[in-house]
Design a protein around this motif. Structure first.
Motif, mmCIF file in Angstrom:
data_model
loop_
_atom_site.group_PDB
_atom_site.id
_atom_site.type_symbol
_atom_site.label_atom_id
_atom_site.label_comp_id
_atom_site.label_asym_id
_atom_site.label_seq_id
_atom_site.Cartn_x
_atom_site.Cartn_y
_atom_site.Cartn_z
ATOM 1 N N CYS B 58 -26.631 11.248 -44.623
ATOM 2 C CA CYS B 58 -25.214 10.891 -44.708
ATOM 3 C C CYS B 58 -25.100 9.398 -45.002
ATOM 4 C CB CYS B 58 -24.507 11.182 -43.393
ATOM 5 S SG CYS B 58 -24.517 12.917 -42.937
ATOM 6 N N ALA B 59 -25.856 8.611 -44.248
ATOM 7 C CA ALA B 59 -25.805 7.166 -44.405
ATOM 8 C C ALA B 59 -26.112 6.760 -45.844
ATOM 9 C CB ALA B 59 -26.810 6.513 -43.456
ATOM 10 N N HIS B 75 -35.473 10.955 -50.250
ATOM 11 C CA HIS B 75 -35.539 10.846 -48.794
ATOM 12 C C HIS B 75 -36.677 9.914 -48.334
ATOM 13 C CE1 HIS B 75 -34.370 11.924 -44.887
ATOM 14 N NE2 HIS B 75 -35.007 13.066 -44.722
ATOM 15 N N ASP B 100 -31.826 6.988 -39.443
ATOM 16 C CA ASP B 100 -33.006 6.953 -38.576
ATOM 17 C C ASP B 100 -34.047 7.974 -39.009
ATOM 18 O OD1 ASP B 100 -30.491 8.168 -37.510
ATOM 19 O OD2 ASP B 100 -31.881 9.265 -36.226
ATOM 20 N N GLY B 101 -33.594 9.122 -39.493
ATOM 21 C CA GLY B 101 -34.556 10.102 -39.988
ATOM 22 C C GLY B 101 -35.185 9.600 -41.272
ATOM 23 N N ASP B 102 -34.345 9.105 -42.140
ATOM 24 C CA ASP B 102 -34.771 8.614 -43.446
ATOM 25 C C ASP B 102 -35.849 7.534 -43.312
ATOM 26 O OD1 ASP B 102 -34.140 8.803 -46.286
ATOM 27 O OD2 ASP B 102 -33.325 6.774 -46.111
ATOM 28 N N ASN B 128 -28.148 7.057 -35.692
ATOM 29 C CA ASN B 128 -27.257 7.941 -34.925
ATOM 30 C C ASN B 128 -28.068 8.911 -34.082
ATOM 31 O OD1 ASN B 128 -28.163 9.683 -36.870
ATOM 32 N ND2 ASN B 128 -26.221 9.813 -37.983
ATOM 33 N N ILE B 130 -29.879 11.289 -34.749
ATOM 34 C CA ILE B 130 -29.783 12.708 -35.145
ATOM 35 C C ILE B 130 -29.892 12.784 -36.671
ATOM 36 C CG2 ILE B 130 -27.284 13.027 -35.609
ATOM 37 C CD1 ILE B 130 -29.219 15.195 -33.112
ATOM 38 N N GLY B 132 -27.963 13.884 -39.610
ATOM 39 C CA GLY B 132 -26.603 14.291 -39.890
ATOM 40 C C GLY B 132 -26.527 15.264 -41.048
ATOM 41 N N LEU B 133 -27.032 14.842 -42.194
ATOM 42 C CA LEU B 133 -26.796 15.602 -43.424
ATOM 43 C C LEU B 133 -27.332 17.036 -43.346
ATOM 44 C CD1 LEU B 133 -25.498 14.960 -46.211
ATOM 45 C CD2 LEU B 133 -27.813 14.807 -47.092
#
Ligand SMILES: Cc1ncc(C[n+]2csc(CCOP(=O)(O)OP(=O)(O)O)c2C)c(N)n1
Lengths: 624, 342
Positions: B58-59, B75, B100-102, B128, B130, B132-133
């Motif tokens: 999302c970010a 990604h 944060d995942g990215d 976040n 989590i 999101g996307l």
């Protein structure tokens, strides 16, 4: 050039040979590659045509004396056109029992084997896995054997120089080279000069090597050789006039990419992650900043591909290079470059797989990966280099297509080409037509997916250009505005235009012509990449016998030349030799519905001429 | 007449693209977007020279909303793409936007390397805790026990601390802010921009749909003052609604502790003064978490040495090969042994 009476007498006593195949084999610490390279240079200077095949062990430094530590360098040279490194060996120089064991089977019956008896100790025989000494047990009866205690003779030749026994023994390769120089009438001067420069800071070592070289040469002249070992002369080949040098494929790719970037008027940003046998391209470019080349050793192949894409986005020529396993990692990024339509050259120096496979051995098995190996409909241009010298022009072509069509181009070479060297007629770079890249600067009517109506290539914009601020990304974009679009018909249209753009390259490449033979006939032998040498020789041998055989060799694999289908249909039979399990052959069959047959070899070794010749002959006989 | 009209001052609107912003209503990303636009306007940077590079998440949609150059990539790989871009054109001002995942899962390796190489850019990590996307799976910063579609019984992975990771990578600039702090964030972003080298900024960002309130322990209005500390170089590390709490080194140890001014004889002299050039202090500050400690925000570490990665990369060694004409391909091809036939 005038010859002295002495030289004349010497020349006259030599028997004349058309061509010779020699392999130098020893422990990986014995300096066989250096020896081979020096012999190559001396042979090139003598005016012979040649082809080489360096064969490295996979281990960096395997235990001394073991069979898996054997390093070899093969050279085929002669008066005629030489197209391969040779099928079987006329001469094997075996520096130890392991080298003999690994290589003896490639010597033809009656061939000469020169061994260093000084290395045939019980310990070395054991390490090589010999239960009996092959020099005495009669197992080498079908060969001519020249037994020389090179170790002792080398030590003697340098004894006055006060170097250590270990340093003395290191000169053994030069002793062997000296002997071979005598056998084939090679001049020692270039090697002496090279040694002097190489050991500039260690003059005693230079002297020792030169002494050993001279001693080996003198041994040939003075020692009583067995009757069958004589000195030969190989007349110079009928080579097109010009300025020559030897090149390996890795050098030639590196220079070709650089030259291509110059023709495109771009700086090159070359991003790579080490992998055998691709690393040598990186090594060759790492020292070339003054030619507008920046190299970046990334943290992995993914980052290498991505940073190259970033560089292209920034207005440089992004190039990334790897071998199959690394290209597998780059796949997702290549998809991004396809989607954002940026130039990117991806060099794949293929090696034997799958997975880690045989890192130092050659194969051509990444063709499917290049043509098909991505998610979704993601066409790219695919090119293949056929010989060390050809890497130069194919690399330039890759840069031309990538920048003109705003697309990734995959450039296939292989481990054999990367390491092998051949004499190369140095082109005049001024004769190449520049293809300067165009950058959009005009804000009027701009959107980032505007296309050149002819090539369908999109506009290239350097970030930093005022008024053209825009966003690109892997998400589908509207054909009309370049903005994100999930619209169904638009995706169809964009998929179609990406495909049409690559297909359209066919209009910009030469029609396919046979390398040899007619445009129709009984059998077409179709190849790509480094099989060029053995195919061309096999075909010319059969043509000399009057057979109706043609050789078609592909540089452009995606898209194919637009006449290729028709050309193939003019032959009764199509044979496709490949160092894989049948990749080009299935592509040709599916593209053109022709009854092409594969001839496949995946031993990690290049094709022999005889293998291809036999396969063609078998087909010609079957049908007659 | 040579009347030079001074360029009109830019406003956040000048950094706003014509693309509709499509984050979930209430997403913390909106506030960050607003802050970034405001910061760029205040800094007066040139849109044409500014590039936003993002990965996926999302970010990572961020670049589409900025009227600058932008590249939405793949990604986790934005740092690598940004590095190549910076090599190609060192003049560009590059902002990397990541989740944060990215940046800590798939792109952990690239984040490590862009920081250790110290490529001159601003790296914004929207944390976040989590994914999101992809609809709410736990991320590498999620607390242990996080229930998510992929961890229905609670996650068993220990979370990584983004800022500790950045310090461990050798980052010379580590700062933090919170999506809702519209005054604070621009000050941090400006410092990041000013810093030569890779500037790492972690922004705590609320995901209203999949992880709402995960930072409540230090962001909720009534407890925020007691659970956050905004660190400022040269100023004492005090915090709290009554500005009476402070950090000091616990006597006889290498650890921080929270003390209350006026209690047990604690005075201002006992309180540590923030030194943003002190790496060890920074390491302790980023590790703090409620309830025992406040969360540190602000410029936690800034070592102002000159970054020269790209300069080094592009410098041609003077002595090397001066015999060869500069950039002359014909000379290149003729280098070494050559011979003439015919
Ligand atoms: C190679 C690859 N793997 C997985 C995905 C799916 N994916 C997209 S975003 C994402 C996670 C994003 O989480 P985060 O980085 O925390 O960003 P957020 O969406 O929370 O802003 C994943 C797993 C992808 N796009 N590409």
């Amino acid at each position: 050039m005038a010859v002295t009476a002495e030289e004349f007498a010497e020349e006259a006593s030599r028997s004349v040979l058309e061509s010779v195949v020699i392999r130098f084999a020893g422990d990986s610490g014995d300096g066989m590659q250096l020896t081979g390279n020096q012999f190559t240079l001396a042979t090139a200077l003598a005016g012979n045509d040649l082809a080489t095949f360096p064969d490295f062990p996979a281990e960096i430094r395997a235990p001394v004396g073991t069979t898996f530590g054997v390093s070899a360098f093969q050279i085929n040279f002669g008066a005629g056109g030489i197209s391969t490194s040779g099928d079987t060996l006329d001469v094997l120089v075996a520096m130890n029992p392991a080298a003999l064991k690994v290589n003896v089977a490639d010597v033809h019956a009656g061939g000469l084997i020169i061994v260093d008896t000084g290395s045939f100790s019980q310990r070395n025989l054991d390490k090589a896995g010999y239960s009996a000494n092959p020099l005495t047990d009669g197992s080498l009866a079908k060969y001519k054997i020249l037994e020389v205690d090179m170790s002792r003779l080398t030590r003697e030749s340098v004894k006055d120089l006060g170097i250590s026994a270990k340093e003395a023994l290191r000169c053994k390769n030069m002793w062997a080279l000296g002997l071979i120089y005598w056998m084939y009438g090679r001049k020692r001067k270039p090697t002496v000069d090279w040694l002097t420069t190489k050991f500039r800071k260690l003059p005693t070592i230079a002297e020792a090597n030169i002494a050993a070289l001279n001693a080996g040469h003198a041994f040939g002249e003075t020692a009583e050789m067995p009757a069958e070992v004589t000195a030969y002369t190989i007349p110079p080949a009928n080579i097109a006039p010009g300025l020559y040098r030897t090149v390996t494929g890795a050098e030639s790719i590196a220079w070709g990419l650089t030259a291509g970037a110059h023709l495109a008027n771009l700086e090159m940003v070359f991003c790579s992650y080490p992998i055998t046998p691709a690393s040598s391209v990186l090594h060759n470019l790492a020292n070339m900043k003054q030619y507008g080349v920046v190299t970046f050793q990334a943290e992995d192949e993914i980052a290498a591909a991505c940073s190259a894409i970033g560089a292209s986005y920034g207005g440089s020529l992004g190039v990334t290079s790897s071998s199959g396993p690394g290209v597998a990692l780059k796949t997702e990024a290549i998809g991004l470059a396809i989607s954002v339509e940026l130039p990117l050259v991806v060099v794949n120096s293929q090696r034997a797989g799958p997975s880690t496979g045989l890192p130092t051995k050659t194969e051509q098995s990444d063709l499917y990966q290049a043509v098909y190996g991505r998610n979704a409909d993601s066409p790219v241009a695919v090119l293949a280099c056929r010989s060390p010298g050809d890497c130069f022009d194919t690399a330039i072509e890759a840069v031309r297509l990538a920048t003109k069509y705003m697309t990734p181009v995959i450039l296939l070479t292989d481990g054999y080409l990367a390491n092998a060297s051949e004499p190369w007629r140095i082109p005049d770079f001024d004769s190449y037509t520049p293809f300067p890249a165009k950058f959009r600067e005009d804000p009027e009517g701009f959107h980032p997916y505007l296309r050149d109506p002819e090539t369908l290539g999109r506009v290239w914009v350097k970030p930093g250009t005022p008024g053209l601020e825009h966003r690109v990304g892997g998400i589908e974009k509207s054909y009309d505005s370049g903005h994100i679009s999930y619209d169904a018909p638009n995706h169809q249209k964009m998929t179609d235009v990406r495909a049409a753009k690559i297909a359209g390259i066919a209009n910009d490449i030469p029609l396919q012509a046979p390398e040899q033979g007619d445009e129709t006939g009984r059998i077409a032998v179709v190849g790509w990449g480094s099989t060029f040498g053995p195919i061309s020789r096999a075909v010319s041998n059969l043509r000399a016998e009057g057979e109706s055989v043609s050789h078609i060799h592909l540089r452009h694999i995606c898209p194919f030349a637009r006449n290729l289908g028709d050309l193939l249909k003019g032959f009764d039979m199509i044979l496709v030799p490949e160092m894989n399990n049948g990749q080009l052959v299935t592509i040709l069959r599916s593209e053109f519905l022709v009854p092409a047959e594969g001839l496949n070899k995946v031993t990690g070794q290049p094709f022999k001429i005889a293998e291809i010749e036999e396969a063609i002959r078998a087909r010609l006989e079957n049908r007659s | 007449m040579n009347v030079v009209t001074p360029p009109a001052a830019l406003t956040p609107k000048d950094f706003t693209s014509d693309q509709e912003v499509r984050w979930c209503p209430g997403c913390g990303d909106y506030a960050i977007l607003k802050s970034v636009r405001a910061t760029l306007a205040e800094l007066g940077v040139e849109p044409r020279n500014t590039v936003f590079v993002s990965g996926i998440g999302c970010a990572a949609r961020f670049p589409y909303y900025m009227e600058t150059y932008g590249f939405h990539t793949i990604h986790g790989r934005a740092p690598a793409i940004a590095t190549g871009l910076k090599i190609a054109n060192p003049e560009l001002d590059i902002w990397v936007v990541s989740g944060d995942g990215d940046s800590l899962s798939i792109g952990g390796n690239h984040l490590l390397h862009v920081l250790r190489r110290d490529v001159d850019l601003q790296f914004l990590l929207f944390n976040n805790e989590i994914y999101g996307l992809t609809k709410g799976q736990y991320s590498p910063t999620s607390k242990r026990g996080t229930r998510s579609p992929s961890t229905p019984a609670g996650s068993i992975d220990n979370p990584v601390s983004a800022a500790s990771f950045a310090l461990g990578c050798g980052s010379r600039f580590v700062a933090r802010s919170i999506d809702t702090l519209q005054k604070h964030m621009p000050t941090v972003l400006k410092r990041a921009h000013q810093h030569r080298g890779a500037s790492f900024v972690e922004i705590f960002q609320n995901c209203i749909v999949y992880n709402d309130g995960t930072f409540n322990r230090f962001t909720e209005r009534d407890i925020a003052a007691d659970n956050q500390i905004d660190v400022v170089h040269g100023e004492p590390l005090i915090f709290g609604a009554d500005r009476n709490k402070g950090l000091r080194v616990r006597p006889g140890s290498l650890a921080l502790e929270v003390v209350t001014l006026g209690e047990n004889g604690i005075g201002m002299d006992d309180i540590l003064v923030h030194d943003e050039t002190d790496r060890i202090l920074a390491t302790m500050l980023v590790a703090m978490d409620p309830p025992e400690f406040p969360v540190a925000i602000g410029v936690i570490y800034c070592n102002p040495a000159e970054s020269s990665y790209i300069d080094h990369m592009r410098t041609v060694p003077a002595a090397r090969d001066s015999s060869q004409g500069k950039g002359d391909i014909n000379a290149l091809l003729r280098k070494g042994h050559t011979w003439t036939v015919g």
